[in-house]
Design an enzyme around this catalytic site. Structure first.
Site, short mmCIF file in Angstrom:
data_model
loop_
_atom_site.label_atom_id
_atom_site.label_comp_id
_atom_site.label_asym_id
_atom_site.label_seq_id
_atom_site.Cartn_x
_atom_site.Cartn_y
_atom_site.Cartn_z
N SER A 21 0.29 -4.70 -0.48
CA SER A 21 -0.46 -4.46 0.75
C SER A 21 0.25 -4.97 2.00
CB SER A 21 -1.85 -5.08 0.60
OG SER A 21 -2.66 -4.70 1.66
N HIS A 22 -0.38 -5.93 2.68
CA HIS A 22 0.15 -6.42 3.95
C HIS A 22 1.16 -7.55 3.76
CE1 HIS A 22 -3.18 -8.62 2.44
NE2 HIS A 22 -2.77 -9.68 3.11
N LYS A 41 -1.63 -2.48 -8.75
CA LYS A 41 -3.09 -2.34 -8.77
C LYS A 41 -3.45 -1.21 -9.73
CE LYS A 41 -3.72 -1.49 -4.12
NZ LYS A 41 -4.54 -1.34 -2.92
N ASP A 72 -1.47 -1.20 7.56
CA ASP A 72 -0.67 -2.16 6.81
C ASP A 72 0.28 -1.47 5.82
OD1 ASP A 72 -2.62 -1.27 5.04
OD2 ASP A 72 -2.70 -3.19 3.97
N ASP A 106 0.29 -0.62 2.67
CA ASP A 106 -0.16 0.47 1.81
C ASP A 106 -1.19 1.39 2.48
OD1 ASP A 106 -2.05 -1.62 1.74
OD2 ASP A 106 -2.78 -1.02 -0.23
N ASP A 109 -4.21 0.97 3.86
CA ASP A 109 -5.68 0.92 3.76
C ASP A 109 -6.32 0.10 4.87
OD1 ASP A 109 -4.74 -1.46 2.73
OD2 ASP A 109 -5.84 -1.35 0.83
N ARG A 110 -5.50 -0.66 5.62
CA ARG A 110 -6.08 -1.46 6.72
C ARG A 110 -5.89 -0.77 8.06
NH1 ARG A 110 -5.33 -7.85 5.71
NH2 ARG A 110 -5.84 -7.81 3.49
N THR A 160 -15.82 -10.62 -1.27
CA THR A 160 -14.56 -10.12 -0.72
C THR A 160 -13.83 -9.24 -1.73
OG1 THR A 160 -14.31 -12.00 0.74
CG2 THR A 160 -12.29 -10.87 0.10
N GLU A 188 -13.94 -7.88 7.15
CA GLU A 188 -13.37 -8.47 8.36
C GLU A 188 -11.85 -8.41 8.37
OE1 GLU A 188 -11.42 -11.30 7.75
OE2 GLU A 188 -12.01 -11.05 5.66
N SER A 189 -11.26 -8.23 7.19
CA SER A 189 -9.80 -8.26 7.05
C SER A 189 -9.18 -6.90 7.39
CB SER A 189 -9.43 -8.67 5.64
OG SER A 189 -10.09 -7.82 4.71
N LYS A 214 -10.54 1.40 1.10
CA LYS A 214 -10.58 1.36 2.55
C LYS A 214 -9.48 2.28 3.05
CE LYS A 214 -8.20 -3.15 2.73
NZ LYS A 214 -8.35 -3.83 1.42
C1 VG1 Z 1 -7.61 -10.28 1.37
C2 VG1 Z 1 -8.78 -9.97 2.28
C3 VG1 Z 1 -9.78 -9.07 1.57
C4 VG1 Z 1 -9.06 -7.79 1.10
C5 VG1 Z 1 -7.86 -8.16 0.25
C6 VG1 Z 1 -7.04 -6.94 -0.12
O1 VG1 Z 1 -8.06 -10.96 0.22
O2 VG1 Z 1 -9.39 -11.15 2.72
O3 VG1 Z 1 -10.84 -8.79 2.43
O4 VG1 Z 1 -9.93 -6.99 0.35
O5 VG1 Z 1 -7.01 -9.06 0.97
O6 VG1 Z 1 -6.60 -6.25 1.01
P1 VG1 Z 1 -7.98 -12.56 0.06
O7 VG1 Z 1 -8.49 -12.86 -1.32
O8 VG1 Z 1 -6.55 -12.95 0.27
O9 VG1 Z 1 -8.84 -13.12 1.14
V1 VG1 Z 1 -5.26 -5.26 0.95
O10 VG1 Z 1 -5.10 -4.42 2.32
O11 VG1 Z 1 -4.47 -6.04 -0.09
O12 VG1 Z 1 -5.37 -4.15 -0.25
CO CO Z 2 -3.63 -3.01 2.16
#
Ligand code: VG1
Ligand code: CO
Length: 545
Positions: free
Chosen positions: A113-114, A126, A279, A281, A283-284, A346, A366-367, A378
């Site tokens: 992801s990010h 995943k 981000d 991948d 989704d954000r 979350t 919120e993320s 997302k």
């Molecule tokens: C973080 C965020 C959460 C989100 C997750 C995956 O998790 O807080 O809201 O769903 O990343 O996002 P954590 O456990 O580090 O707080 V992403 O864009 O990885 O797929």
């Molecule tokens: Co992501």
């Protein structure tokens, strides 16, 4: 074509976190590490759901190699049909869409992801089920259990499959198809949003966008949608060519990392109407107006309140959901609309049942995560298009739309402070100390903030009745404010502590105070209850969003 059974030793640390298994690239490169985990995924599937598979990733370093390994494993395990993204690319939302559209048994998405990429960065795997959503906890628990006792995997001996062109091959009993996901994804967006109107507004020069793909996966999707279909200028796109190291940057769309976009949006004149970023991948999403930042919690509330302005949601919404640490802004909209509002732990996987059961239309975190029932992940570009559609219809600025929202519902000032790479023992102790005080907190008045309840969030899924405990500590000050704290489940080094702080100001208030100033007194209350700086020796958070 021979299939070999390879003996292996289980790894004890293959426990998926908030969103899949995430580790350093070098960790994934250990002998048999990736193979073990993927075999564990396959073994955990019921035989009837082990026939068709989607495979792709966000293009980060090790994507190419991992895809070829997983293809050999999928063929070795007898999958009949395997769809792979062209060049090995698939955004997370596109993957969710394709699993659903082609009715596949599931999909493997390679992404952290990010998190930063490159040889010294992170990698991740995943698994999404046939619904198109992230595997629920009962499935990830099965995968972890299987990985902990795995002694062999099955892998086909075959040449690497070329992924440059859309093509299909028959290999033993498996058909491998290389597909372009961009058209399917863009088509769906065109069904949901008023492309005609947006195109017209772009053509008139009345609407401008700057979209930052952050050298990550959404570049090709954004080009097709914004430039080819909507007629936006080429220059609207920033960093739109995916790179394995994300240009050595951190593909995280927030105020700490999307600096280039912020500078464009903060220009004193000539800034575009909408600034947005996604981000690694895809989704954000981050949404900016001219000199204006929309918190993801507010964005969700605004979209819910304006659903009927957009063709795909003309009929209105049935309900909404937000993750527990997300602000309560959307709750106020749901109350006004008279629809249900769910509070989930979350992680997107918790929205799956609510979406499948038809209980909600929109959900968000919120993320920087926002989405709807159109898929089961997302969806960054979806949120950007929603805002674009809204700007085109309302002919107001982002700031005007948000201000009008606050004047109607009031404002939930919101901030998240991340303390990264802490000593795990210290972080866990901090949380445990607060946990130990929880029952004694209600009734306590700290500097005028009165605690009305305090707990460790436990979620009972209303659809299947499953329980998810210990999802984060909540200190609630009635309708006035909340403090939430939890440990991250996506990091790859030490512990990351997330502190979420929000305070409500009713519609009659000023509504335009700087967030950190407005929240200063509550942040002081938080340090009293949870002495992070005192106990860790840090002077402040590493990242504020
Ligand atoms: C973080 C965020 C959460 C989100 C997750 C995956 O998790 O807080 O809201 O769903 O990343 O996002 P954590 O456990 O580090 O707080 V992403 O864009 O990885 O797929
Ligand atoms: Co992501």
């Amino acid at each position: 074509m021979p299939v070999r059974t390879i003996s292996t030793q289980p790894y004890a640390d293959q426990k998926p976190g908030t969103s899949g298994l995430r580790k350093r690239v070098a960790h994934f490169q250990q002998p048999h590490y990736l193979e073990n985990f993927v075999q564990a995924i396959f073994d955990s599937l019921e035989p009837a759901r082990r026939n068709t598979l989607l495979l792709g990733g966000d293009g980060r370093y090790f994507n190419d190699e991992a895809i070829q390994t997983i293809l050999r494993l999928a063929v070795g395990n007898g999958f009949r049909r395997i769809l792979v993204g062209q060049h090995g690319y698939l955004s997370t939302p596109a993957a969710s869409l394709l699993i659903r559209r082609y009715q596949l048994d599931g999909g493997i998405i390679l992404s952290a992801s990010h998190n930063p990429g490159g040889p010294d960065g992170d990698f991740g795997v995943k698994f999404n089920t046939h619904s198109g959503g992230p595997a629920p906890e009962k499935v990830t628990a099965r995968i972890h259990q299987r990985a902990s006792s795995l002694t062999q995997y099955r892998i086909a001996e075959m040449e690497p499959v070329p992924l440059q062109d859309c093509h299909s091959w028959q290999v033993a009993d498996s058909r491998i198809e290389v597909i372009d996901s961009v058209q399917d994804y863009a088509d769906l967006m065109q069904e949901l949003f008023d492309f005609e109107l947006i195109r017209q507004r772009f053509a008139e020069g009345q609407l401008h966008i700057a979209y930052d793909a952050m050298h990550a996966i959404t570049g090709p999707y954004a080009r097709e949608i914004f430039v080819n279909r909507l007629g936006a200028a080429q220059a609207s796109l920033l960093n739109a060519a995916p790179k394995p190291d994300f240009g050595e940057a951190h593909p995280d769309p927030n105020l700490a990392h999307a600096r280039q976009l912020q500078a464009i949006m903060n220009q004193s004149s000539g800034a575009p109407d909408l600034g947005a970023a996604s981000d690694g991948d895809g989704d954000r999403n981050m949404i900016l107006g001219q000199g204006f930042f929309v918190t993801p919690s507010d964005s969700l509330a605004v979209l819910a309140a304006n659903a009927q302005q957009v063709p795909g949601y003309r009929e209105g919404i049935v309900g909404v959901a937000r993750s527990m640490p997300t602000s309560r802004a959307v709750d106020r909209v749901a109350a006004q609309l008279g629809v249900a509002c769910y509070e989930t732990p979350t992680g997107w996987k918790f929205f799956g049942n609510l979406l499948d059961d038809g209980r909600i239309t929109f959900c968000g975190e919120e993320s920087f995560g926002t989405g709807s029932a159109h898929i089961r992940e997302k969806d960054g570009l979806w949120a950007v298009l929603f805002w674009l559609n809204l700007l085109a219809v309302r002919r107001e600025s982002v700031a005007e739309i948000v201000m009008a929202h606050w004047r109607e519902y009031g404002r939930d000032y919101y901030t998240r402070h991340d303390y990264e790479n802490l000593d795990s023992r210290i972080a866990e102790q901090l949380v445990a100390d607060l946990q130990a005080q929880l029952t004694s907190l209600p009734g306590r008045n700290i500097n005028g903030f009165v605690i009305t309840s305090a707990d460790n969030f436990c979620y009972k899924d209303p659809v299947d009745g499953s329980l998810s405990e210990h999802q984060g500590l909540r200190i609630i000050f009635g309708e006035q404010a909340r403090i939430v704290v939890r440990l991250s489940g996506t990091g790859t080094e030490g512990a990351t502590l997330r502190l979420y702080v929000e305070q409500y100001e009713p519609p009659e208030g000023e509504l335009i105070e700087p967030t950190e100033r407005f929240l200063q007194p509550l942040l002081a209350v938080s340090e009293t209850l949870l002495p992070i700086c005192h106990k860790t020796g840090r002077v402040g958070p590493d990242v504020i969003t």
